[in-house]
Write a protein that holds these residues in place. Structure first.
Motif, PDB file in Angstrom:
ATOM      1  N   MET A   1       0.874  -1.107   0.037  1.00  0.00           N
ATOM      2  CA  MET A   1      -0.047  -0.170   0.172  1.00  0.00           C
ATOM      3  C   MET A   1       0.809   1.220  -0.065  1.00  0.00           C
ATOM      4  O   MET A   1       0.390   2.338  -0.470  1.00  0.00           O
ATOM      5  CB  MET A   1      -0.899  -0.327   1.213  1.00  0.00           C
ATOM      6  N   ALA A   2       2.137   1.050   0.412  1.00  0.00           N
ATOM      7  CA  ALA A   2       3.071   2.179   0.578  1.00  0.00           C
ATOM      8  C   ALA A   2       3.298   2.882  -0.968  1.00  0.00           C
ATOM      9  O   ALA A   2       3.393   3.997  -1.331  1.00  0.00           O
ATOM     10  CB  ALA A   2       4.236   2.095   1.252  1.00  0.00           C
ATOM     11  N   ILE A   3       3.142   1.928  -1.885  1.00  0.00           N
ATOM     12  CA  ILE A   3       3.610   2.238  -3.213  1.00  0.00           C
ATOM     13  C   ILE A   3       2.423   2.974  -3.738  1.00  0.00           C
ATOM     14  O   ILE A   3       2.561   3.919  -4.771  1.00  0.00           O
ATOM     15  CB  ILE A   3       3.837   1.109  -4.216  1.00  0.00           C
ATOM     16  N   GLN A  10       5.140   7.257 -12.343  1.00  0.00           N
ATOM     17  CA  GLN A  10       4.702   5.784 -12.858  1.00  0.00           C
ATOM     18  C   GLN A  10       3.512   5.487 -11.874  1.00  0.00           C
ATOM     19  O   GLN A  10       2.997   4.605 -12.465  1.00  0.00           O
ATOM     20  CB  GLN A  10       6.118   4.985 -12.349  1.00  0.00           C
ATOM     21  N   ALA A  11       3.561   5.529 -10.599  1.00  0.00           N
ATOM     22  CA  ALA A  11       2.544   5.452  -9.765  1.00  0.00           C
ATOM     23  C   ALA A  11       1.106   5.849 -10.136  1.00  0.00           C
ATOM     24  O   ALA A  11       0.165   5.174 -10.375  1.00  0.00           O
ATOM     25  CB  ALA A  11       2.601   5.687  -8.388  1.00  0.00           C
ATOM     26  N   THR A  12       1.254   6.961 -10.615  1.00  0.00           N
ATOM     27  CA  THR A  12      -0.052   7.445 -11.050  1.00  0.00           C
ATOM     28  C   THR A  12      -0.604   6.867 -12.499  1.00  0.00           C
ATOM     29  O   THR A  12      -1.689   6.408 -12.525  1.00  0.00           O
ATOM     30  CB  THR A  12       0.022   9.097 -11.362  1.00  0.00           C
ATOM     31  N   SER A  13       0.362   6.636 -13.117  1.00  0.00           N
ATOM     32  CA  SER A  13      -0.084   5.933 -14.675  1.00  0.00           C
ATOM     33  C   SER A  13      -0.371   4.267 -14.159  1.00  0.00           C
ATOM     34  O   SER A  13      -1.678   4.063 -14.794  1.00  0.00           O
ATOM     35  CB  SER A  13       1.136   5.867 -15.457  1.00  0.00           C
ATOM     36  N   HIS A  14      -0.104   3.683 -13.339  1.00  0.00           N
ATOM     37  CA  HIS A  14      -0.602   2.336 -12.845  1.00  0.00           C
ATOM     38  C   HIS A  14      -1.788   2.606 -12.164  1.00  0.00           C
ATOM     39  O   HIS A  14      -2.645   1.572 -12.633  1.00  0.00           O
ATOM     40  CB  HIS A  14       0.440   1.546 -11.808  1.00  0.00           C
ATOM     41  N   GLU A  15      -2.077   3.455 -11.289  1.00  0.00           N
ATOM     42  CA  GLU A  15      -3.333   3.608 -10.893  1.00  0.00           C
ATOM     43  C   GLU A  15      -4.330   3.974 -11.831  1.00  0.00           C
ATOM     44  O   GLU A  15      -5.612   3.388 -11.850  1.00  0.00           O
ATOM     45  CB  GLU A  15      -3.368   4.794  -9.874  1.00  0.00           C
ATOM     46  N   ALA A  16      -4.054   4.858 -12.722  1.00  0.00           N
ATOM     47  CA  ALA A  16      -4.934   5.112 -13.918  1.00  0.00           C
ATOM     48  C   ALA A  16      -5.268   3.671 -14.765  1.00  0.00           C
ATOM     49  O   ALA A  16      -6.434   3.727 -15.369  1.00  0.00           O
ATOM     50  CB  ALA A  16      -4.468   6.180 -14.828  1.00  0.00           C
ATOM     51  N   LEU A  17      -4.200   2.935 -15.037  1.00  0.00           N
ATOM     52  CA  LEU A  17      -4.496   1.676 -15.658  1.00  0.00           C
ATOM     53  C   LEU A  17      -5.419   0.775 -14.922  1.00  0.00           C
ATOM     54  O   LEU A  17      -6.177   0.249 -15.424  1.00  0.00           O
ATOM     55  CB  LEU A  17      -3.163   1.088 -15.831  1.00  0.00           C
ATOM     56  N   ILE A  18      -4.968   0.735 -13.689  1.00  0.00           N
ATOM     57  CA  ILE A  18      -6.103  -0.336 -12.791  1.00  0.00           C
ATOM     58  C   ILE A  18      -7.524   0.378 -12.944  1.00  0.00           C
ATOM     59  O   ILE A  18      -8.520  -0.451 -13.118  1.00  0.00           O
ATOM     60  CB  ILE A  18      -5.462  -0.418 -11.591  1.00  0.00           C
ATOM     61  N   ARG A  19      -7.795   1.528 -12.709  1.00  0.00           N
ATOM     62  CA  ARG A  19      -9.034   2.197 -12.529  1.00  0.00           C
ATOM     63  C   ARG A  19      -9.859   1.962 -14.019  1.00  0.00           C
ATOM     64  O   ARG A  19     -10.966   1.594 -13.954  1.00  0.00           O
ATOM     65  CB  ARG A  19      -8.978   3.794 -12.491  1.00  0.00           C
ATOM     66  N   THR A  50      -7.314  -9.816  -7.777  1.00  0.00           N
ATOM     67  CA  THR A  50      -7.090  -9.890  -9.294  1.00  0.00           C
ATOM     68  C   THR A  50      -6.508  -8.619  -9.908  1.00  0.00           C
ATOM     69  O   THR A  50      -5.452  -8.589 -10.537  1.00  0.00           O
ATOM     70  CB  THR A  50      -8.418 -10.215 -10.088  1.00  0.00           C
ATOM     71  N   LEU A  51      -7.194  -7.297  -9.310  1.00  0.00           N
ATOM     72  CA  LEU A  51      -6.635  -6.154  -9.573  1.00  0.00           C
ATOM     73  C   LEU A  51      -5.270  -5.980  -9.237  1.00  0.00           C
ATOM     74  O   LEU A  51      -4.388  -5.215  -9.783  1.00  0.00           O
ATOM     75  CB  LEU A  51      -7.622  -5.124  -9.448  1.00  0.00           C
ATOM     76  N   ILE A  52      -4.992  -6.378  -8.008  1.00  0.00           N
ATOM     77  CA  ILE A  52      -3.777  -6.116  -7.278  1.00  0.00           C
ATOM     78  C   ILE A  52      -2.801  -6.899  -8.002  1.00  0.00           C
ATOM     79  O   ILE A  52      -1.521  -6.450  -8.282  1.00  0.00           O
ATOM     80  CB  ILE A  52      -3.937  -6.650  -5.844  1.00  0.00           C
ATOM     81  N   ARG A  53      -2.915  -8.125  -8.541  1.00  0.00           N
ATOM     82  CA  ARG A  53      -1.983  -8.912  -9.323  1.00  0.00           C
ATOM     83  C   ARG A  53      -1.875  -8.068 -10.657  1.00  0.00           C
ATOM     84  O   ARG A  53      -0.576  -8.053 -11.041  1.00  0.00           O
ATOM     85  CB  ARG A  53      -2.422 -10.305  -9.379  1.00  0.00           C
ATOM     86  N   ALA A  54      -2.927  -7.559 -10.968  1.00  0.00           N
ATOM     87  CA  ALA A  54      -2.566  -6.916 -12.657  1.00  0.00           C
ATOM     88  C   ALA A  54      -1.722  -5.583 -12.204  1.00  0.00           C
ATOM     89  O   ALA A  54      -0.842  -5.353 -12.999  1.00  0.00           O
ATOM     90  CB  ALA A  54      -3.919  -6.482 -13.256  1.00  0.00           C
ATOM     91  N   TRP A  55      -1.897  -4.728 -11.031  1.00  0.00           N
ATOM     92  CA  TRP A  55      -1.153  -3.687 -10.813  1.00  0.00           C
ATOM     93  C   TRP A  55       0.317  -3.975 -10.609  1.00  0.00           C
ATOM     94  O   TRP A  55       1.148  -3.380 -11.004  1.00  0.00           O
ATOM     95  CB  TRP A  55      -1.838  -3.030  -9.437  1.00  0.00           C
ATOM     96  N   ARG A  56       0.440  -5.217  -9.985  1.00  0.00           N
ATOM     97  CA  ARG A  56       1.978  -5.959  -9.823  1.00  0.00           C
ATOM     98  C   ARG A  56       2.632  -6.135 -11.101  1.00  0.00           C
ATOM     99  O   ARG A  56       3.838  -6.292 -11.231  1.00  0.00           O
ATOM    100  CB  ARG A  56       1.861  -6.931  -8.658  1.00  0.00           C
ATOM    101  N   HIS A  57       1.997  -6.544 -12.185  1.00  0.00           N
ATOM    102  CA  HIS A  57       2.323  -6.888 -13.308  1.00  0.00           C
ATOM    103  C   HIS A  57       1.835  -5.961 -14.467  1.00  0.00           C
ATOM    104  O   HIS A  57       1.199  -6.492 -15.393  1.00  0.00           O
ATOM    105  CB  HIS A  57       1.861  -8.372 -13.679  1.00  0.00           C
ATOM    106  N   PRO A  58       2.250  -4.829 -14.588  1.00  0.00           N
ATOM    107  CA  PRO A  58       1.814  -3.747 -15.667  1.00  0.00           C
ATOM    108  C   PRO A  58       2.192  -4.117 -16.856  1.00  0.00           C
ATOM    109  O   PRO A  58       1.691  -3.919 -17.859  1.00  0.00           O
ATOM    110  CB  PRO A  58       2.399  -2.429 -15.003  1.00  0.00           C
ATOM    111  N   LEU A  72      -7.296 -11.900 -17.027  1.00  0.00           N
ATOM    112  CA  LEU A  72      -8.007 -11.373 -15.792  1.00  0.00           C
ATOM    113  C   LEU A  72      -8.858 -12.548 -15.217  1.00  0.00           C
ATOM    114  O   LEU A  72      -8.779 -12.682 -13.888  1.00  0.00           O
ATOM    115  CB  LEU A  72      -8.875 -10.054 -15.992  1.00  0.00           C
ATOM    116  N   LEU A  73      -9.553 -13.047 -16.115  1.00  0.00           N
ATOM    117  CA  LEU A  73     -10.495 -13.994 -15.903  1.00  0.00           C
ATOM    118  C   LEU A  73      -9.677 -15.386 -15.167  1.00  0.00           C
ATOM    119  O   LEU A  73      -9.967 -15.948 -14.402  1.00  0.00           O
ATOM    120  CB  LEU A  73     -11.540 -14.518 -16.805  1.00  0.00           C
ATOM    121  N   THR A  74      -8.560 -15.393 -15.921  1.00  0.00           N
ATOM    122  CA  THR A  74      -7.641 -16.729 -15.713  1.00  0.00           C
ATOM    123  C   THR A  74      -7.010 -16.506 -14.180  1.00  0.00           C
ATOM    124  O   THR A  74      -7.031 -17.301 -13.479  1.00  0.00           O
ATOM    125  CB  THR A  74      -6.487 -16.807 -16.685  1.00  0.00           C
ATOM    126  N   VAL A  75      -6.714 -15.269 -14.093  1.00  0.00           N
ATOM    127  CA  VAL A  75      -6.061 -14.774 -12.740  1.00  0.00           C
ATOM    128  C   VAL A  75      -7.219 -15.112 -11.598  1.00  0.00           C
ATOM    129  O   VAL A  75      -6.937 -15.578 -10.488  1.00  0.00           O
ATOM    130  CB  VAL A  75      -5.404 -13.491 -12.495  1.00  0.00           C
TER     131      VAL A  75
END
Length: 188
Positions: A1-3, A10-19, A50-58, A72-75
């Protein structure tokens, strides 16, 4: 969560990607996870994981090898499978009912008391110790203990009295070395 809290570019772009992922695939993921788990709350946990794993593997999301929704469905399916296997590996929990009694209180205090009492008995004269063992540990009456020990009944009562008095003196609250406060024990 600190990340997540670090607001670098980069963090902002990852967050936008997850959103964006959640906006596009969240409903489908939730429906699929609900079908797999049979429980809405568990399904929501699966979607979140699932979304956390996606965030960890951009890198997987940015350059998918196939369908992004398929990944995503496989995860999500793998998460459900892992949870099922983990639950199957643990023993079943037994709920308290009228037929199943709850676990009794911790008996460690009784164990400590018995160890201290055995040490105390070892400090007594052998004839006093023998009388207490016969009366209190073996549950014999004064006359039965007298028969077993080969001494008169009055002697058994006298030795029991003096033995208890010695134990109380050893473990009285006024004695600074006392490790145990003896409970009053009735004479037999």
């Amino acid at each position: 969560m600190a990340i997540l809290r670090s607001r670098g570019p980069q963090a902002t772009s990852h967050e936008a990607l997850i959103r964006t992922l959640y906006a596009e695939h969240g409903k489908a993921l939730l429906a699929y996870a609900t079908r797999l788990t049979g429980d809405r709350a568990s399904a929501e946990d699966v979607v979140q994981e699932t979304l956390i794993r996606a965030w960890r593997h951009p890198e997987v999301i940015a350059n998918p090898q196939g369908s992004l929704r398929g990944w995503l469905l496989t995860v999500a399916r793998n998460i459900v499978t892992d949870r099922y296997r983990a639950k199957a590996a643990r023993p079943n929990e037994v709920a308290e009912t009228e037929t199943v009694t709850p676990v009794h209180r911790d008996h460690s205090e009784e164990v400590v008391d018995s160890v201290v009492m055995m040490n105390a008995l070892n400090q007594l004269k052998p004839e006093h110790r023998d009388v207490l063992v016969e009366i209190y540990y073996r549950g014999r009456t004064a006359s039965e203990a007298a028969g077993r020990l080969g001494i008169p009944e009055g002697t058994v009562k006298s030795r029991a009295h003096h033995a208890l008095k010695a134990l109380r003196k050893l473990y009285s609250p006024s004695n600074p070395g006392s490790a145990l406060k003896l409970r009053k024990v009735g004479a037999a």
